[in-house]
Motif scaffolding. Structure first.
Motif, PDB file in Angstrom:
ATOM      1  N   LEU A 163      13.938  68.834  94.150  1.00  0.00           N
ATOM      2  CA  LEU A 163      14.677  69.399  94.802  1.00  0.00           C
ATOM      3  C   LEU A 163      15.889  69.780  94.942  1.00  0.00           C
ATOM      4  CD1 LEU A 163      17.437  67.994  96.302  1.00  0.00           C
ATOM      5  CD2 LEU A 163      15.718  66.057  96.895  1.00  0.00           C
ATOM      6  N   GLU A 164      16.493  71.624  95.580  1.00  0.00           N
ATOM      7  CA  GLU A 164      17.859  71.607  95.258  1.00  0.00           C
ATOM      8  C   GLU A 164      18.763  70.751  96.025  1.00  0.00           C
ATOM      9  OE1 GLU A 164      16.892  76.184  95.385  1.00  0.00           O
ATOM     10  OE2 GLU A 164      15.465  74.763  95.836  1.00  0.00           O
ATOM     11  N   PRO A 165      19.626  70.139  95.680  1.00  0.00           N
ATOM     12  CA  PRO A 165      20.269  69.972  96.408  1.00  0.00           C
ATOM     13  C   PRO A 165      21.478  71.178  97.675  1.00  0.00           C
ATOM     14  CG  PRO A 165      21.170  68.847  94.703  1.00  0.00           C
ATOM     15  CD  PRO A 165      19.639  70.587  94.404  1.00  0.00           C
TER      16      PRO A 165
ATOM     17  N   SER B 244      11.436  75.811  99.263  1.00  0.00           N
ATOM     18  CA  SER B 244      12.495  75.858  97.947  1.00  0.00           C
ATOM     19  C   SER B 244      12.492  76.954  96.722  1.00  0.00           C
ATOM     20  CB  SER B 244      12.081  74.191  97.001  1.00  0.00           C
ATOM     21  OG  SER B 244      10.620  74.495  97.811  1.00  0.00           O
ATOM     22  N   TYR B 245      12.443  76.899  96.177  1.00  0.00           N
ATOM     23  CA  TYR B 245      12.251  78.265  94.863  1.00  0.00           C
ATOM     24  C   TYR B 245      12.825  76.971  93.790  1.00  0.00           C
ATOM     25  CZ  TYR B 245      11.859  82.019  91.581  1.00  0.00           C
ATOM     26  OH  TYR B 245      11.370  82.679  90.771  1.00  0.00           O
ATOM     27  N   HIS B 246      11.325  77.216  92.734  1.00  0.00           N
ATOM     28  CA  HIS B 246      11.724  76.289  91.708  1.00  0.00           C
ATOM     29  C   HIS B 246      11.726  77.235  90.347  1.00  0.00           C
ATOM     30  CE1 HIS B 246      12.820  72.799  93.512  1.00  0.00           C
ATOM     31  NE2 HIS B 246      11.941  72.580  94.143  1.00  0.00           N
ATOM     32  N   GLY B 247      10.906  78.810  90.448  1.00  0.00           N
ATOM     33  CA  GLY B 247      10.383  79.020  89.281  1.00  0.00           C
ATOM     34  C   GLY B 247       9.256  79.815  89.543  1.00  0.00           C
ATOM     35  N   ASP B 248       8.872  80.323  88.935  1.00  0.00           N
ATOM     36  CA  ASP B 248       7.149  81.563  88.836  1.00  0.00           C
ATOM     37  C   ASP B 248       6.699  81.264  88.083  1.00  0.00           C
ATOM     38  OD1 ASP B 248       8.345  82.244  90.984  1.00  0.00           O
ATOM     39  OD2 ASP B 248       8.400  84.599  90.364  1.00  0.00           O
TER      40      ASP B 248
ATOM     41  N   PHE C 172      16.749  66.719  90.755  1.00  0.00           N
ATOM     42  CA  PHE C 172      17.708  67.815  91.091  1.00  0.00           C
ATOM     43  C   PHE C 172      17.173  68.626  90.735  1.00  0.00           C
ATOM     44  CE2 PHE C 172      21.054  64.785  92.955  1.00  0.00           C
ATOM     45  CZ  PHE C 172      19.912  64.716  94.211  1.00  0.00           C
ATOM     46  N   ASP C 173      17.072  70.105  90.776  1.00  0.00           N
ATOM     47  CA  ASP C 173      16.983  71.567  90.047  1.00  0.00           C
ATOM     48  C   ASP C 173      18.125  72.215  90.700  1.00  0.00           C
ATOM     49  OD1 ASP C 173      16.757  74.251  90.528  1.00  0.00           O
ATOM     50  OD2 ASP C 173      14.539  74.246  90.813  1.00  0.00           O
ATOM     51  N   GLU C 174      19.071  72.460  89.937  1.00  0.00           N
ATOM     52  CA  GLU C 174      20.798  72.800  89.289  1.00  0.00           C
ATOM     53  C   GLU C 174      20.517  73.563  89.006  1.00  0.00           C
ATOM     54  OE1 GLU C 174      24.145  71.475  90.775  1.00  0.00           O
ATOM     55  OE2 GLU C 174      23.161  69.131  91.495  1.00  0.00           O
ATOM     56  N   ILE C 175      19.696  74.370  89.025  1.00  0.00           N
ATOM     57  CA  ILE C 175      19.127  75.753  87.985  1.00  0.00           C
ATOM     58  C   ILE C 175      21.073  76.945  88.931  1.00  0.00           C
ATOM     59  CG2 ILE C 175      17.889  77.737  88.071  1.00  0.00           C
ATOM     60  CD1 ILE C 175      16.084  75.040  87.068  1.00  0.00           C
ATOM     61  N   GLN C 176      20.247  76.717  90.167  1.00  0.00           N
ATOM     62  CA  GLN C 176      21.384  77.799  90.521  1.00  0.00           C
ATOM     63  C   GLN C 176      22.612  77.156  91.439  1.00  0.00           C
ATOM     64  OE1 GLN C 176      21.114  80.819  94.300  1.00  0.00           O
ATOM     65  NE2 GLN C 176      19.804  80.384  93.142  1.00  0.00           N
ATOM     66  N   SER C 177      22.731  75.712  91.333  1.00  0.00           N
ATOM     67  CA  SER C 177      23.998  75.448  91.561  1.00  0.00           C
ATOM     68  C   SER C 177      25.170  74.673  90.871  1.00  0.00           C
ATOM     69  CB  SER C 177      23.370  74.608  92.741  1.00  0.00           C
ATOM     70  OG  SER C 177      22.227  72.847  92.026  1.00  0.00           O
TER      71      SER C 177
ATOM     72  N   ALA D 123      20.322  75.659  84.446  1.00  0.00           N
ATOM     73  CA  ALA D 123      20.284  77.197  83.563  1.00  0.00           C
ATOM     74  C   ALA D 123      20.966  78.146  83.855  1.00  0.00           C
ATOM     75  CB  ALA D 123      18.380  77.730  83.872  1.00  0.00           C
ATOM     76  N   LYS D 124      20.538  79.401  84.190  1.00  0.00           N
ATOM     77  CA  LYS D 124      21.276  80.411  85.175  1.00  0.00           C
ATOM     78  C   LYS D 124      22.978  80.267  84.305  1.00  0.00           C
ATOM     79  CE  LYS D 124      19.028  81.680  89.327  1.00  0.00           C
ATOM     80  NZ  LYS D 124      18.946  82.946  88.535  1.00  0.00           N
ATOM     81  N   ALA D 125      23.659  79.589  85.404  1.00  0.00           N
ATOM     82  CA  ALA D 125      25.568  79.709  84.451  1.00  0.00           C
ATOM     83  C   ALA D 125      25.479  79.130  83.163  1.00  0.00           C
ATOM     84  CB  ALA D 125      26.375  79.394  85.298  1.00  0.00           C
TER      85      ALA D 125
ATOM     86  N   SER E 250      14.926  78.776  80.232  1.00  0.00           N
ATOM     87  CA  SER E 250      14.772  79.386  81.287  1.00  0.00           C
ATOM     88  C   SER E 250      14.997  77.944  82.470  1.00  0.00           C
ATOM     89  CB  SER E 250      13.978  79.981  81.567  1.00  0.00           C
ATOM     90  OG  SER E 250      12.763  79.547  81.466  1.00  0.00           O
ATOM     91  N   GLY E 251      15.141  78.910  83.675  1.00  0.00           N
ATOM     92  CA  GLY E 251      15.015  76.891  84.765  1.00  0.00           C
ATOM     93  C   GLY E 251      14.046  76.942  84.944  1.00  0.00           C
ATOM     94  N   THR E 252      13.055  77.931  84.847  1.00  0.00           N
ATOM     95  CA  THR E 252      12.029  77.840  84.960  1.00  0.00           C
ATOM     96  C   THR E 252      10.742  76.212  83.763  1.00  0.00           C
ATOM     97  OG1 THR E 252       9.211  77.987  86.473  1.00  0.00           O
ATOM     98  CG2 THR E 252      10.008  79.511  84.636  1.00  0.00           C
ATOM     99  N   GLU E 253      11.265  76.183  82.835  1.00  0.00           N
ATOM    100  CA  GLU E 253      10.894  76.123  82.083  1.00  0.00           C
ATOM    101  C   GLU E 253      11.632  74.313  82.127  1.00  0.00           C
ATOM    102  OE1 GLU E 253      10.643  78.039  77.999  1.00  0.00           O
ATOM    103  OE2 GLU E 253      11.371  78.871  79.183  1.00  0.00           O
ATOM    104  N   ALA E 254      12.733  74.982  82.202  1.00  0.00           N
ATOM    105  CA  ALA E 254      13.242  73.251  82.543  1.00  0.00           C
ATOM    106  C   ALA E 254      12.667  72.383  84.045  1.00  0.00           C
ATOM    107  CB  ALA E 254      14.903  73.019  82.981  1.00  0.00           C
ATOM    108  N   ASN E 255      12.579  72.917  85.031  1.00  0.00           N
ATOM    109  CA  ASN E 255      11.031  72.043  86.017  1.00  0.00           C
ATOM    110  C   ASN E 255      10.160  72.071  85.544  1.00  0.00           C
ATOM    111  OD1 ASN E 255      13.217  71.902  88.107  1.00  0.00           O
ATOM    112  ND2 ASN E 255      12.630  74.212  88.753  1.00  0.00           N
ATOM    113  N   GLU E 256       9.830  73.113  84.527  1.00  0.00           N
ATOM    114  CA  GLU E 256       7.632  72.382  83.890  1.00  0.00           C
ATOM    115  C   GLU E 256       8.313  71.508  83.273  1.00  0.00           C
ATOM    116  OE1 GLU E 256       5.273  73.542  84.751  1.00  0.00           O
ATOM    117  OE2 GLU E 256       5.712  75.769  85.435  1.00  0.00           O
TER     118      GLU E 256
HETATM  119  N1  PLP Z   1      15.332  77.226  90.606  1.00  0.00           N
HETATM  120  C1  PLP Z   1      15.963  77.654  90.854  1.00  0.00           C
HETATM  121  C2  PLP Z   1      16.835  76.491  92.153  1.00  0.00           C
HETATM  122  C3  PLP Z   1      16.052  79.021  91.043  1.00  0.00           C
HETATM  123  O1  PLP Z   1      16.918  79.644  92.172  1.00  0.00           O
HETATM  124  C4  PLP Z   1      15.519  79.541  90.323  1.00  0.00           C
HETATM  125  C5  PLP Z   1      16.229  81.598  90.122  1.00  0.00           C
HETATM  126  O2  PLP Z   1      16.674  81.883  90.722  1.00  0.00           O
HETATM  127  C6  PLP Z   1      14.958  79.007  89.212  1.00  0.00           C
HETATM  128  C7  PLP Z   1      14.528  77.435  89.165  1.00  0.00           C
HETATM  129  C8  PLP Z   1      13.754  79.652  88.432  1.00  0.00           C
HETATM  130  O3  PLP Z   1      14.989  80.328  86.929  1.00  0.00           O
HETATM  131  P1  PLP Z   1      14.480  81.212  86.194  1.00  0.00           P
HETATM  132  O4  PLP Z   1      14.936  82.543  86.709  1.00  0.00           O
HETATM  133  O5  PLP Z   1      15.513  81.480  85.040  1.00  0.00           O
HETATM  134  O6  PLP Z   1      13.510  80.745  85.576  1.00  0.00           O
END
Ligand code: PLP
Length: 369
Positions: free
Chosen positions: A182-184, A131-135, A215-220, A244-246, A104-110
């Motif tokens: 950061l998210e670009p 910013s948003y990097h996951g929960d 760079f958190d490119e989970i969404q972009s 992650a995501k796509a 998942s995305g949050t695991e990538a950032n962790e």
């Molecule tokens: N980073 C960004 C930029 C996101 O938009 C998201 C989810 O919306 C996440 C991290 C977290 O990803 P995940 O929901 O797969 O853990």
């Protein structure tokens, strides 16, 4: 079924969208009560090829018949992982040499934050407001909105938050900084692209003080902005790239990419200091490979650019203050909260699913497929 859904599935708000999905194909989601919705959110920036793309489902069937999970990450050679990694890395700049696969995305950032701390031997982290990097706890620690952080304090120490796109933020990056994340293009923060010169100066400051740039490119990522990754618009490369995501064409998978030298930090002192059971699941990797191949060969990047130019040309006035973003990662800034709510509701009623962001109630997110 709504009653049992509400009763048995833990809820995250009082107002889930609550449509009951029957099946999904291309840009459409069909419900059990016979309605058809055009999906302009793509499961929040996931289904870039459309729902249930035949190349992805074919790859899934192929892998399911061979094997499912066989061993924790990194021990056995699994073809779907190797094929995906090779294809992806062949399309990234040469300093991206290896990928660590997660779910998942949050695991990538962790993983990226841990890697930066281990590699640099430092603990300081710099992140950005809105910013948003996951929960999960680490990702939440670098998420820049107090309203989401406060209920879970204390989080990680040594995190400084700068204003996105502000030169003042450079002062937070010091010789004690392990990583800047950061998210670009800030997604949940309101579809806010970084300024080119600012991103360059962040890169330079990180290099100067020996901090890793994440760079958190989970969404972009994966074509959403009209390039494989958004950093390509900027000619600024991070040390660690999170995705992650796509990535999985609708299957759960994430990853972070870096150099072989940086990844050495996960191998020693002690060995196995960052492991995952399901990370890089072979079925998800088979989907990710088919998804990436189709993205690269199927003209999707150009389509994203077309979506951007049509949207920016056509959607003007009538309460729309601004259309922001790149490719098919767009935000419509509206005049008021009431108007935003009314547009989202009216569109929903005529069968068009629009998105929202976590941090703004006057922004409509568009992430069409
Ligand atoms: N980073 C960004 C930029 C996101 O938009 C998201 C989810 O919306 C996440 C991290 C977290 O990803 P995940 O929901 O797969 O853990």
């Amino acid at each position: 079924m709504k009653k049992t859904f509400l009763k048995n599935i833990a809820q995250t708000s009082d107002s889930p969208i609550g449509i009951e999905v029957s099946h999904a194909e291309g840009p459409y989601i069909y419900t059990t009560d016979g309605k058809r919705y055009i999906d302009f959110i793509s499961g929040i920036a996931v289904s870039s090829l459309g729902h249930s793309h035949p190349k992805v489902t074919e790859a899934l069937h192929g892998q399911i018949d061979k094997h499912l999970h066989v061993m924790v990450y990194g021990e056995f050679i699994q073809k779907p992982q190797v094929d995906f990694a090779e294809l992806l890395l062949n399309h990234l700049p040469s300093n991206f040499e290896q990928i660590y696969l997660v779910n998942s995305g949050t695991e990538a950032n962790e993983g990226a934050l841990k890697l930066a701390k281990k590699y640099t031997g430092k603990t300081g982290l710099v992140a950005f407001k809105n910013s948003y990097h996951g929960d999960t706890h680490g990702s939440l620690s670098v998420t820049g909105r107090d309203i989401y952080r406060n209920p879970y304090l204390p989080l990680l120490p040594d995190v400084g938050f700068g204003d996105f796109n502000s030169d003042k933020a450079l002062e937070l990056i010091t010789y004690d900084t392990a990583a800047v994340i950061l998210e670009p293009i800030q997604g949940e923060g309101g579809i806010i692209p970084a300024k080119k010169e600012w991103l360059k100066s962040i890169r330079e400051k990180c290099t100067e003080v020996g901090a890793l740039l994440i760079f958190d490119e989970i969404q972009s990522g994966f074509g959403r902005t009209g390039k494989l990754f958004a950093f390509e618009h900027y000619q600024v490369e991070p040390d660690i790239l999170c995705m992650a995501k796509a990535m999985g064409g609708g299957m759960p998978i994430g990853g972070f990419v870096s150099s072989t030298e940086i990844f050495q930090a996960f191998k020693y002192d002690p060995p196995l200091n960052h492991v995952t059971t399901f990370g890089g699941h072979p079925v998800s990797c088979a989907a990710a490979y088919a998804n990436l191949k189709e993205l690269l060969e199927g003209g999707y990047f150009n389509r994203a650019k077309k979506i951007e130019s049509i949207t920016k040309q056509k959607l003007k006035g009538k309460g729309i203050v601004e259309v922001r973003g790149m490719g098919a990662m767009l935000g419509l800034q509206l005049e008021s909260r009431e108007l935003t709510q009314a547009v989202v509701e009216d569109c929903f009623n005529i069968g068009l699913l629009l998105g929202w962001t976590l941090h703004s109630d006057t922004l409509i997110r568009l992430a069409p497929l």
